[in-house]
Motif scaffolding. Structure first.
Motif, PDB file in Angstrom:
ATOM      1  N   PRO A 211       0.831  -1.203   0.000  1.00 18.85           N
ATOM      2  CA  PRO A 211       0.000   0.000   0.000  1.00 18.85           C
ATOM      3  C   PRO A 211       0.865   1.252   0.000  1.00 18.85           C
ATOM      4  N   ALA A 212       0.376   2.272  -0.678  1.00 16.59           N
ATOM      5  CA  ALA A 212       1.120   3.535  -0.731  1.00 16.59           C
ATOM      6  C   ALA A 212       1.176   4.167   0.649  1.00 16.59           C
ATOM      7  N   GLN A 213       2.311   4.725   0.994  1.00 22.20           N
ATOM      8  CA  GLN A 213       2.462   5.386   2.274  1.00 22.20           C
ATOM      9  C   GLN A 213       1.726   6.724   2.266  1.00 22.20           C
ATOM     10  N   ALA A 214       1.017   7.001   3.361  1.00 18.92           N
ATOM     11  CA  ALA A 214       0.283   8.253   3.459  1.00 18.92           C
ATOM     12  C   ALA A 214       1.256   9.426   3.452  1.00 18.92           C
ATOM     13  N   GLN A 215       0.917  10.451   2.707  1.00 17.45           N
ATOM     14  CA  GLN A 215       1.759  11.636   2.643  1.00 17.45           C
ATOM     15  C   GLN A 215       1.572  12.474   3.906  1.00 17.45           C
ATOM     16  N   PRO A 216       2.647  13.091   4.419  1.00 19.80           N
ATOM     17  CA  PRO A 216       2.516  13.950   5.601  1.00 19.80           C
ATOM     18  C   PRO A 216       1.523  15.089   5.329  1.00 19.80           C
ATOM     19  N   ILE A 217       0.732  15.414   6.342  1.00 21.21           N
ATOM     20  CA  ILE A 217      -0.250  16.487   6.219  1.00 21.21           C
ATOM     21  C   ILE A 217       0.250  17.692   7.004  1.00 21.21           C
ATOM     22  N   PRO A 218       0.560  18.797   6.334  1.00 18.01           N
ATOM     23  CA  PRO A 218       1.013  19.991   7.050  1.00 18.01           C
ATOM     24  C   PRO A 218      -0.037  20.453   8.055  1.00 18.01           C
ATOM     25  N   GLY A 219       0.387  20.752   9.270  1.00 15.03           N
ATOM     26  CA  GLY A 219      -0.533  21.234  10.290  1.00 15.03           C
ATOM     27  C   GLY A 219      -1.148  20.156  11.142  1.00 15.03           C
ATOM     28  N   ALA A 220      -1.022  18.869  10.741  1.00 16.78           N
ATOM     29  CA  ALA A 220      -1.573  17.775  11.539  1.00 16.78           C
ATOM     30  C   ALA A 220      -0.784  17.640  12.842  1.00 16.78           C
ATOM     31  N   LYS A 221      -1.494  17.382  13.918  1.00 19.87           N
ATOM     32  CA  LYS A 221      -0.868  17.289  15.241  1.00 19.87           C
ATOM     33  C   LYS A 221      -0.456  15.864  15.583  1.00 19.87           C
ATOM     34  N   TYR A 222      -1.103  14.875  14.953  1.00 21.90           N
ATOM     35  CA  TYR A 222      -0.874  13.472  15.282  1.00 21.90           C
ATOM     36  C   TYR A 222      -0.640  12.644  14.026  1.00 21.90           C
ATOM     37  N   THR A 223      -0.088  11.444  14.230  1.00 19.53           N
ATOM     38  CA  THR A 223      -0.048  10.427  13.185  1.00 19.53           C
ATOM     39  C   THR A 223      -1.005   9.317  13.592  1.00 19.53           C
TER      40      THR A 223
ATOM     41  N   GLU B 286      -6.353  16.743   9.629  1.00 17.61           N
ATOM     42  CA  GLU B 286      -5.567  15.818  10.432  1.00 17.61           C
ATOM     43  C   GLU B 286      -5.274  14.504   9.701  1.00 17.61           C
ATOM     44  N   LYS B 287      -6.271  13.986   8.977  1.00 13.93           N
ATOM     45  CA  LYS B 287      -6.083  12.667   8.381  1.00 13.93           C
ATOM     46  C   LYS B 287      -7.002  12.458   7.189  1.00 13.93           C
ATOM     47  N   VAL B 288      -6.492  11.686   6.207  1.00 16.21           N
ATOM     48  CA  VAL B 288      -7.281  11.220   5.070  1.00 16.21           C
ATOM     49  C   VAL B 288      -7.543   9.727   5.287  1.00 16.21           C
ATOM     50  N   PHE B 289      -8.814   9.321   5.267  1.00 12.28           N
ATOM     51  CA  PHE B 289      -9.149   7.922   5.546  1.00 12.28           C
ATOM     52  C   PHE B 289      -9.112   7.090   4.266  1.00 12.28           C
ATOM     53  N   ASP B 290      -7.916   6.988   3.686  1.00  7.43           N
ATOM     54  CA  ASP B 290      -7.775   6.268   2.417  1.00  7.43           C
ATOM     55  C   ASP B 290      -7.586   4.770   2.611  1.00  7.43           C
ATOM     56  N   GLU B 291      -7.510   4.296   3.872  1.00  9.77           N
ATOM     57  CA  GLU B 291      -7.351   2.869   4.097  1.00  9.77           C
ATOM     58  C   GLU B 291      -8.681   2.178   4.392  1.00  9.77           C
ATOM     59  N   ALA B 292      -9.805   2.869   4.226  1.00  7.75           N
ATOM     60  CA  ALA B 292     -11.110   2.256   4.454  1.00  7.75           C
ATOM     61  C   ALA B 292     -11.287   1.034   3.565  1.00  7.75           C
ATOM     62  N   ILE B 293     -11.939  -0.005   4.095  1.00  4.62           N
ATOM     63  CA  ILE B 293     -12.169  -1.227   3.325  1.00  4.62           C
ATOM     64  C   ILE B 293     -12.895  -0.902   2.032  1.00  4.62           C
TER      65      ILE B 293
ATOM     66  N   GLU C  74     -13.834   8.349  -3.227  1.00  2.00           N
ATOM     67  CA  GLU C  74     -13.063   9.394  -2.561  1.00  2.00           C
ATOM     68  C   GLU C  74     -13.103   9.201  -1.049  1.00  2.00           C
ATOM     69  N   PRO C  75     -11.968   9.331  -0.345  1.00  2.00           N
ATOM     70  CA  PRO C  75     -11.946   9.148   1.104  1.00  2.00           C
ATOM     71  C   PRO C  75     -12.513  10.347   1.860  1.00  2.00           C
ATOM     72  N   ASP C  76     -12.972  10.086   3.079  1.00  2.00           N
ATOM     73  CA  ASP C  76     -13.414  11.140   3.981  1.00  2.00           C
ATOM     74  C   ASP C  76     -12.228  11.630   4.805  1.00  2.00           C
ATOM     75  N   HIS C  77     -12.469  12.624   5.692  1.00  2.00           N
ATOM     76  CA  HIS C  77     -11.351  13.278   6.375  1.00  2.00           C
ATOM     77  C   HIS C  77     -11.633  13.529   7.854  1.00  2.00           C
ATOM     78  N   LEU C  78     -10.524  13.692   8.584  1.00  2.00           N
ATOM     79  CA  LEU C  78     -10.543  14.106   9.987  1.00  2.00           C
ATOM     80  C   LEU C  78      -9.940  15.502  10.075  1.00  2.00           C
ATOM     81  N   TYR C  79     -10.578  16.387  10.867  1.00  2.00           N
ATOM     82  CA  TYR C  79     -10.109  17.755  11.029  1.00  2.00           C
ATOM     83  C   TYR C  79      -9.911  18.076  12.514  1.00  2.00           C
ATOM     84  N   ARG C  80      -9.074  19.084  12.785  1.00  2.00           N
ATOM     85  CA  ARG C  80      -8.808  19.524  14.156  1.00  2.00           C
ATOM     86  C   ARG C  80      -9.038  21.022  14.265  1.00  2.00           C
ATOM     87  N   ILE C  81      -9.639  21.431  15.391  1.00  2.00           N
ATOM     88  CA  ILE C  81      -9.873  22.851  15.664  1.00  2.00           C
ATOM     89  C   ILE C  81      -9.351  23.148  17.058  1.00  2.00           C
ATOM     90  N   ASP C  82      -8.475  24.114  17.176  1.00  2.00           N
ATOM     91  CA  ASP C  82      -7.955  24.540  18.474  1.00  2.00           C
ATOM     92  C   ASP C  82      -8.768  25.744  18.935  1.00  2.00           C
TER      93      ASP C  82
END
Length: 297
Positions: free
Chosen positions: A19-31, A231-238, A211-219
């Motif tokens: 599987p392709a490795q997820a690309q880093p997301i600028p501004g994401a706080k977590y992996t 924060e994240k792209v859910f591209d590994e969904a079944i 198309e995958p869905d996404h996770l977002y963060r708000i401070d």
């Protein structure tokens, strides 16, 4: 030489199969690293107190042990509500109680929004709070408790303010304020407070196009607006489908995300199934959640 070329060909084929490795997301706080997928009965939200996992369906509440065994259910959750409801969205658990965003919902239109509280042990109804119409909120898709400030946040999926604001109440049901999100996420399904931030899932990927869905963060601060970070792209969904609620397991720090697959969803309503499916499948994805190290100076 032929043996060398054969080895190179085998290596290239193996790399292509990975599987392709997820690309880093600028501004994401977590992996986020996927650990497991757990089938559940409900299709809306998820909450966890470290001892049990709670799952909501549109018209039911379920309780699982940490191994995925169903231990309790309430298939008539609206019994006792002062305002009739037909739909539950994402949920949260706090201080032995389940907080539920309830409403009347049909074909993308919500009304009679209320905050309902259920006993986390029995799943039975305890009390409700009316929402404030002056807030401008037209629908509720998710709810979370900020245990530090002792407040409740609600998000919306449809309406003129859909995804544009988060709405804050105190634990007595008094409306406090709304926060303008910038940029505006689309089709927000769940919200959860964790470690000083609010996290949101958004059903902003088109399942028909895989198309995958996404996770977002708000401070959140005291300001009337807040920046939204991806924060994240859910591209590994079944299979890409409809993402729903989320929470963090306090016993492990893992992120739990509710996902549905197999059904075609139009304006929040099921309209048949994708090829290969005769029913919609509901699952909780568990991710190891690690804070990123700050860059070296």
């Amino acid at each position: 030489m032929k043996a060398l070329f054969a080895c190179l060909a085998m290596f290239c084929a193996l790399c292509a199969a990975l599987p392709a490795q997820a690309q880093p997301i600028p501004g994401a706080k977590y992996t986020y690293t996927l650990k497991s997928v757990m089938p559940v009965a409900g299709r809306q939200g998820v909450a966890c107190d470290g001892k049990f996992i709670y799952v909501s369906c549109s018209k039911a509440l379920y309780k699982y042990d940490m191994n995925g065994k169903l231990v309790a259910e309430n298939k008539n959750p609206f019994e006792g509500y002062s305002i009739p409801s037909n739909h539950i969205g994402d949920i949260d658990v706090y201080n032995g109680e389940l907080y539920v965003g309830a409403e009347n919902f049909m074909d993308g239109v919500g009304k009679d929004i209320q905050i309902a509280v259920h006993d986390a042990n029995t799943l039975k109804f305890k009390r409700t709070f009316k929402f404030e119409p002056k807030s401008g909120q037209e629908e509720v898709s998710g709810i979370t408790v900020d245990p530090v400030k002792k407040t409740v946040w609600m998000c919306s999926w449809v309406g003129e303010e859909s995804g544009r604001y988060l709405y804050e109440y105190d634990l007595k049901g008094n409306y406090l304020r709304k926060v303008h999100l910038q940029p505006v996420p689309q089709w927000v399904q769940g919200v959860f407070y964790y470690d000083g931030s609010l996290f949101m899932t958004a059903d902003d990927g088109t399942a028909d196009d895989n198309e995958p869905d996404h996770l977002y963060r708000i401070d959140i601060t005291s300001a009337s607006n807040a920046h939204v970070y991806m924060e994240k792209v859910f591209d590994e969904a079944i299979k890409q489908g409809e993402i729903e609620g989320l929470c963090v397991d306090p016993s492990t720090g893992d992120l739990l995300v509710h996902m549905n697959r197999g059904a075609r969803i139009v304006l929040g309503m099921g309209k048949g199934f994708y090829p290969g499916y005769t029913e919609e499948i509901h699952e909780i994805y568990r991710y190891e959640m690690k804070a990123k190290r700050p860059p070296r100076r």
